[in-house]
Scaffold this motif. Structure first.
Motif, mmCIF file in Angstrom:
data_model
loop_
_atom_site.group_PDB
_atom_site.id
_atom_site.type_symbol
_atom_site.label_atom_id
_atom_site.label_comp_id
_atom_site.label_asym_id
_atom_site.label_seq_id
_atom_site.Cartn_x
_atom_site.Cartn_y
_atom_site.Cartn_z
ATOM 1 N N HIS A 264 0.841 -1.200 0.000
ATOM 2 C CA HIS A 264 0.000 0.000 0.000
ATOM 3 C C HIS A 264 0.876 1.249 0.000
ATOM 4 O O HIS A 264 0.392 2.358 -0.145
ATOM 5 N N THR A 265 2.176 1.038 0.236
ATOM 6 C CA THR A 265 3.110 2.151 0.411
ATOM 7 C C THR A 265 4.293 1.919 -0.509
ATOM 8 O O THR A 265 4.797 0.807 -0.562
ATOM 9 N N ASP A 266 4.751 2.939 -1.184
ATOM 10 C CA ASP A 266 5.976 2.764 -1.967
ATOM 11 C C ASP A 266 7.182 2.912 -1.062
ATOM 12 O O ASP A 266 7.182 3.735 -0.136
ATOM 13 N N LEU A 267 8.199 2.123 -1.352
ATOM 14 C CA LEU A 267 9.430 2.258 -0.574
ATOM 15 C C LEU A 267 10.049 3.614 -0.879
ATOM 16 O O LEU A 267 9.962 4.107 -2.015
ATOM 17 N N GLY A 337 13.989 4.320 13.115
ATOM 18 C CA GLY A 337 12.917 5.016 12.433
ATOM 19 C C GLY A 337 13.104 5.157 10.931
ATOM 20 O O GLY A 337 12.300 5.802 10.261
ATOM 21 N N LEU A 338 14.139 4.552 10.370
ATOM 22 C CA LEU A 338 14.341 4.685 8.923
ATOM 23 C C LEU A 338 13.545 3.641 8.128
ATOM 24 O O LEU A 338 13.675 3.558 6.915
ATOM 25 N N GLY A 339 12.790 2.829 8.816
ATOM 26 C CA GLY A 339 11.905 1.910 8.094
ATOM 27 C C GLY A 339 12.512 0.554 7.801
ATOM 28 O O GLY A 339 12.249 -0.029 6.738
ATOM 29 N N LYS A 340 13.258 0.017 8.755
ATOM 30 C CA LYS A 340 13.884 -1.301 8.535
ATOM 31 C C LYS A 340 12.830 -2.403 8.442
ATOM 32 O O LYS A 340 13.024 -3.396 7.751
ATOM 33 N N THR A 341 11.716 -2.210 9.138
ATOM 34 C CA THR A 341 10.695 -3.259 9.139
ATOM 35 C C THR A 341 10.118 -3.438 7.733
ATOM 36 O O THR A 341 10.067 -4.551 7.205
ATOM 37 N N LEU A 342 9.713 -2.312 7.125
ATOM 38 C CA LEU A 342 9.131 -2.419 5.785
ATOM 39 C C LEU A 342 10.189 -2.893 4.780
ATOM 40 O O LEU A 342 9.882 -3.682 3.875
ATOM 41 N N SER A 374 4.100 -6.584 18.110
ATOM 42 C CA SER A 374 2.903 -5.942 17.574
ATOM 43 C C SER A 374 3.282 -4.988 16.445
ATOM 44 O O SER A 374 2.485 -4.729 15.553
ATOM 45 N N ASN A 375 4.496 -4.445 16.492
ATOM 46 C CA ASN A 375 4.935 -3.546 15.432
ATOM 47 C C ASN A 375 5.004 -4.294 14.097
ATOM 48 O O ASN A 375 4.629 -3.762 13.048
ATOM 49 N N TRP A 376 5.479 -5.536 14.137
ATOM 50 C CA TRP A 376 5.536 -6.323 12.904
ATOM 51 C C TRP A 376 4.127 -6.594 12.395
ATOM 52 O O TRP A 376 3.838 -6.436 11.203
ATOM 53 N N THR A 471 19.182 -3.726 13.643
ATOM 54 C CA THR A 471 19.421 -2.932 14.849
ATOM 55 C C THR A 471 19.781 -1.508 14.477
ATOM 56 O O THR A 471 20.482 -1.281 13.491
ATOM 57 N N GLY A 472 19.264 -0.580 15.247
ATOM 58 C CA GLY A 472 19.634 0.814 15.013
ATOM 59 C C GLY A 472 20.887 1.188 15.786
ATOM 60 O O GLY A 472 21.463 2.249 15.586
ATOM 61 N N THR A 473 21.300 0.312 16.709
ATOM 62 C CA THR A 473 22.466 0.608 17.547
ATOM 63 C C THR A 473 23.404 -0.600 17.581
ATOM 64 O O THR A 473 23.422 -1.355 18.549
HETATM 65 N N1 LIG Z 1 8.102 3.941 2.749
HETATM 66 C C1 LIG Z 1 7.432 4.342 3.798
HETATM 67 N N2 LIG Z 1 6.470 5.268 3.683
HETATM 68 C C2 LIG Z 1 5.775 5.700 4.744
HETATM 69 N N3 LIG Z 1 5.984 5.272 5.990
HETATM 70 C C3 LIG Z 1 6.926 4.356 6.163
HETATM 71 C C4 LIG Z 1 7.693 3.830 5.091
HETATM 72 N N4 LIG Z 1 8.555 2.934 5.584
HETATM 73 C C5 LIG Z 1 8.343 2.875 6.892
HETATM 74 N N5 LIG Z 1 7.353 3.730 7.249
HETATM 75 C C6 LIG Z 1 6.873 3.985 8.602
HETATM 76 O O1 LIG Z 1 7.944 4.571 9.343
HETATM 77 C C7 LIG Z 1 7.888 4.200 10.700
HETATM 78 C C8 LIG Z 1 9.233 3.686 11.157
HETATM 79 O O2 LIG Z 1 9.526 2.434 10.570
HETATM 80 P P1 LIG Z 1 10.197 1.208 11.347
HETATM 81 O O3 LIG Z 1 9.483 0.922 12.614
HETATM 82 O O4 LIG Z 1 10.394 0.116 10.399
HETATM 83 O O5 LIG Z 1 11.590 1.833 11.700
HETATM 84 P P2 LIG Z 1 12.865 1.058 12.167
HETATM 85 O O6 LIG Z 1 13.958 1.446 11.263
HETATM 86 O O7 LIG Z 1 12.594 -0.389 12.333
HETATM 87 O O8 LIG Z 1 13.085 1.709 13.583
HETATM 88 P P3 LIG Z 1 13.527 1.029 15.002
HETATM 89 O O9 LIG Z 1 14.998 0.777 14.885
HETATM 90 O O10 LIG Z 1 13.207 2.108 15.953
HETATM 91 O O11 LIG Z 1 12.696 -0.178 15.181
HETATM 92 C C9 LIG Z 1 6.762 3.181 10.781
HETATM 93 O O12 LIG Z 1 5.617 3.845 11.248
HETATM 94 C C10 LIG Z 1 6.551 2.735 9.354
HETATM 95 O O13 LIG Z 1 5.233 2.316 9.120
#
Ligand SMILES: Nc1ncnc2c1ncn2[C@@H]1O[C@H](COP(=O)(O)OP(=O)(O)OP(=O)(O)O)[C@@H](O)[C@H]1O
Length: 898
Positions: A264-267, A337-342, A374-376, A471-473
């Motif tokens: 639903h979201t573009d990288l 917060g850089l979006g590693k999960t997605l 729950s975040n996943w 990991t962010g750290t």
């Molecule tokens: N491409 C994207 N567009 C919009 N939102 C995004 C995108 N990628 C990730 N996000 C959102 O950004 C937020 C941060 O993503 P995520 O939790 O993956 O960060 P992280 O790098 O895993 O951080 P942490 O190390 O704190 O876990 C989430 O709310 C996620 O839904």
């Protein structure tokens, strides 16, 4: 521990391939007597210590370099092991050798035997090695990569032992000294003692640069500071990763996207780059021809005179004929917060059609802290088109879920306890169960920096084709953190073996060796990707645009009664501390006093009125016999349970191990301990370490099973308005009515008190803490993340009371724009200041004036690390002795005794 020059006599370098350390510590006629402890109880080697929680390591005396001598490896013709000049080899006792009970094998970095040490030398060394009196390390001078028939090869052997053994060991080693006929090896300090490797960052092994350039100096300086100052870690990571121009990373050619119907979201571009980087690191290719850059340190080398080409590991100098096996995976270390999960979910999607090996299923197992599960779930829900990825959350065996069922999903998320049993007894490592039976396509450790033994060991024992750490750290406490992550991902073998990593990297870094720094930089270049919120893209823009953060420090005046109480407690605590320093008594009580003072700053009623009497020693203590728990009245029992619950909520330390209470028990005299610690105490002296009250196994009480979730609210405290709570409420009322706020505290009992006042004031709030199930956590986050609208205002919480311990990592709480903290905790702020945040973020620190809080802040400015350790109970990699010493120093400073 890393700072100690302790070397393993029996390196693990070759442990995958062959035997383990001889368990016997056979005493020998060579064993010298000592006045400083029995030498046979030698300081444990690094490898032994690494097998355990490092917090449990006993105090160790440094081993120092005694002598380096040159001798030969003999019997080369009988063995297949190839060695390169400069290669570090393992010298391992082989007591069962049928021809020589003193035999010492020489084993190359890949774990293959090369030969033996000459019988005469082995005969001298073996008894001392068996008695664990010394550590012996080898480095090849000769090599047999050309496969010419040889009988022996020269080798330098270095001997290390405790300094205090020198008077007794020196005569035993006289034969090894130059005067005794042995050619003393040229002392190449940089090589022998610093683990020199000749590796250039990210390349195929050119000669080492002789000068330490500025960036390398930054790395080395940074590492010296990492142990003292966590913040230095960021600088070190920046320097370590500065070789890679991240703006030039290629984008994925066809990432999952809205257009492809997967997301639903573009990288974002940096995520597409990360995806491509991850895909390529899952499919690494060995260099195709001689002269190509090394991949995971392997290069192709030309065989001499008609011999076939061979492979050479430029880090360890290991040559081999067999094609090296490359690790698949890496460390995705983008900042928080850089979006590693997605990005990782996109990797699952992008590789869905890739072939997997025999018996390997197509599933990705994600292991993470409970609070992050729950975040996943949420991110799968938010970003992935339904039906594109089948996912499952696994909370443990025993629910009839078989490995066959599990292996049919695309992704499984599981918390550590769910996966591997909880950690009752610190060293539990569960290596059975459905998760262990599956051969996974990929395993991912999210918030991978929490992985320490035994978690890391368990992760390593999962069977998987590809292994990732998110990991962010990546560096939390020490450079060895990177070594642990490498072990988890099994990339760059054999450097993924802790022993070798310590030998080649850590020891050198400690000694300021630029070569070790370059090797580490090269490892990072091979295995890790990191960008931060400040990284700029090729157009000079930040990777993600975030609103600014503003920090506010707000002084709070304690009310008059609390001030009087506080001053008395402070004076008494300082006196007790000084006494304990004088008498050498343990600082146990002082640490709990510190906690009490911190609680007084929050809300005086968190400390019982009788407390002063207690610390003045006026409290009545029972010195009678141990009281069996079943003879206590219900009321007495409830009181003890409540006390234990409070100790847990306050994250009190166990007074025996100085760590957070693990599998806690409370004695009938009211003192909480870890079960393992108090059991050991009872075995030795059957007295409570706090008040000498007799205790027995029957006088220990444990917490009853968890309180039902819905009962959690009944723990609401009475609405007491301390100065801090009043100020907090004042702020909350002043904020825009739709603003959301996080209130962090380390003390859930403080959160209880805040909750009571918020309820009275009609401020809608929710809670997030360690007592909640994954399901409840997810529900609470979803509720809090829902923006306030006119329609939902009635039931929509504007405040989340959140426990620092369970809420500082991995959560997305961008609905909040205000954060209240006692200390500035970067991870806590990152919950809010991340992608998705649109408002300016404000961080408030309410600090009680002229108290321990203010004092700590003052110290924080001067000595960041000191305070971080005093106030955070997070485990570190220090030994118990080092930890204890550090605490003493911190306390002295806090009580103004320095
Ligand atoms: N491409 C994207 N567009 C919009 N939102 C995004 C995108 N990628 C990730 N996000 C959102 O950004 C937020 C941060 O993503 P995520 O939790 O993956 O960060 P992280 O790098 O895993 O951080 P942490 O190390 O704190 O876990 C989430 O709310 C996620 O839904």
């Amino acid at each position: 521990m890393e700072g100690m020059n302790v070397h393993a006599g029996q390196s693990k370098t070759a442990s995958r391939a062959a035997a383990s350390r001889p368990s016997s510590q056979a005493s020998s006629s060579h064993t010298p007597a000592t006045t400083q402890g029995t030498p046979s109880k030698r300081a444990r080697s690094e490898s032994e210590a690494a097998d355990e929680d490092s917090d449990d390591a006993p105090p160790q005396e440094l081993e120092e370099h005694y002598v380096t001598m040159r001798t030969d490896v003999v019997g080369i013709q009988h063995y297949a092991g190839l060695v390169g000049a400069g290669e570090f080899v393992v010298l391992r006792r082989q007591p069962n050798n049928p021809y020589d009970a003193n035999a010492v094998q020489v084993i190359n970095a890949a774990g293959t035997q090369v030969g033996h040490i000459p019988r005469a030398v082995a005969g001298r060394l073996a008894p001392l090695m068996d008695a664990n009196l010394l550590t012996v390390e080898g480095r090849m001078i000769g090599q047999n990569v050309d496969r010419k028939m040889r009988y022996k090869l020269p080798i330098d052997i270095s001997i290390f032992a405790r300094a205090s053994y020198r008077p007794h060991l020196a005569p035993e080693l006289a034969w090894a000294m130059p005067a005794a006929g042995f050619a003393q090896a040229v002392r190449q300090r940089d090589h022998q003692q610093q683990g020199g490797t000749g590796v250039q960052s990210g390349t195929s092994g050119r000669a080492p640069a002789p000068v330490v350039d500025e960036r390398m100096q930054q790395i080395l300086d940074g590492f010296k500071k990492v142990n003292e100052d966590e913040k230095a870690a960021d600088g070190v990571m920046a320097a370590l990763t500065s070789d890679l121009d991240v703006t030039k990373l290629p984008l994925h050619p066809s990432p999952p996207s809205i257009a492809s119907g997967d997301l639903h979201t573009d990288l974002l571009p940096h995520q597409s780059q990360a995806l491509q980087w991850m895909v390529s690191h899952e499919n690494p290719k060995l260099p195709s021809k001689i002269g190509d850059d090394a991949v995971q340190f392997w290069t192709r080398q030309k065989g001499s005179r008609g011999q076939s080409d061979y492979w050479l590991n430029v880090a360890t100098k290991t040559p081999q004929d067999d094609t090296p096996v490359l690790g698949r995976g890496g460390i995705m270390a983008d900042g928080m917060g850089l979006g590693k999960t997605l990005t990782t979910l996109s990797l699952v999607l992008a590789t869905q059609k890739e072939k997997v090996g025999q018996d390997v299923c197509g599933a990705t197992l994600i292991v993470c802290p409970l609070s992050v599960i729950s975040n996943w779930e949420k991110q799968i829900q938010d970003h992935i088109v339904p039906g594109k990825v089948s996912s499952y959350t696994y909370h443990g065996a025993g629910k009839g879920v078989t490995s066959t069922t599990l292996s049919q999903y695309d992704t499984l998320a599981s918390d550590w306890a769910g996966s591997f049993g909880n950690s009752k007894g610190k060293k539990t490592k569960k290596t059975t169960g459905p998760l262990m039976e599956v051969k996974w396509k990929r395993v991912v450790a999210d918030e991978g920096h929490v992985m320490k033994n035994p978690k890391a060991k368990t992760f390593v024992s999962l069977q998987a084709e590809r292994r990732w750490v998110l990991t962010g750290t990546p560096i939390v406490n020490a450079p060895n953190d990177l070594g642990s992550l490498l072990t988890c991902i099994q990339v760059c073998a054999p450097l993924d073996q802790p022993e070798l990593f310590r030998r080649l990297v850590i020891r050198g870094l400690k000694n300021g060796s630029a070569e070790a720094g370059r090797l580490l930089q090269a490892i990072v270049g091979q295995a890790l990707l990191r960008r931060t919120k400040d990284t700029k893209d090729k157009d000079g823009n930040k990777l993600i645009g975030l609103p600014p953060i503003e920090y506010y420090q707000c002084p709070i005046k304690l009310d008059a009664d609390t001030r009087v109480f506080y001053n008395e407690v402070m004076a008494e605590s300082a006196r007790r501390f000084q006494d304990s320093l004088r008498s050498g008594e343990s600082s146990v009580n002082i640490l709990s006093m510190l906690t009490r003072m911190r609680q007084l700053c929050l809300s005086a009623d968190m400390v019982p009125a009788s407390y002063l009497d207690e610390i003045r020693g006026n409290a009545v203590t029972t010195k009678g016999p141990a009281v069996p728990i079943n003879s206590l009245s219900d009321e007495e029992r409830d009181k003890l349970i409540e006390k234990l619950r409070q100790a847990m909520a306050d994250q009190e330390e166990c007074s025996v191990c100085y760590d957070i209470l693990d599998d806690p028990r409370i004695t009938d005299c009211g003192h909480p301990f870890c079960f393992a610690c108090i059991t050991e105490v009872i075995r030795r002296q059957a007295q409570c370490p706090m008040d000498r009250h007799p205790i027995s196994p029957g006088s220990l009480l444990e917490l009853p099973p968890d309180v039902a979730e819905d009962d959690a609210d009944k723990y609401l405290a009475p609405p007491v308005r301390s100065a801090k709570i009043s100020e907090l409420v004042h702020y909350l009322q002043a904020f825009d009515k739709d603003d959301k706020t996080l209130v962090f505290s380390q003390f859930t009992t403080f959160l209880d008190r805040v909750a009571a006042v918020l309820q009275e004031e009609g401020i809608q709030f929710c809670r997030f803490d360690g007592s909640m199930s994954a399901k409840k956590r997810q529900a609470v986050i979803a509720q809090f993340q829902t923006p306030v609208t006119e329609a939902n205002r009635a039931g929509n919480p504007v405040v989340m009371l959140i426990s620092l311990k369970s809420g500082a990592v991995g959560l997305n709480l961008t609905a909040a724009s205000n954060v209240f903290l006692s200390a500035i905790e970067a991870q806590a702020v990152d919950r809010v200041h991340r992608m998705g945040q649109r408002k300016k973020v404000r961080v408030f620190q309410l600090i009680a004036e002229d108290t321990i809080e203010a004092k700590v802040l003052e110290i924080q400015k001067r000595k960041d690390a000191l305070v971080a350790k005093a106030f955070e109970h997070s485990g570190t990699r220090e030994t118990k002795a080092a930890k204890k010493q550090a605490r003493f120093e911190e306390l002295k400073e806090i009580f103004g005794l320095e």
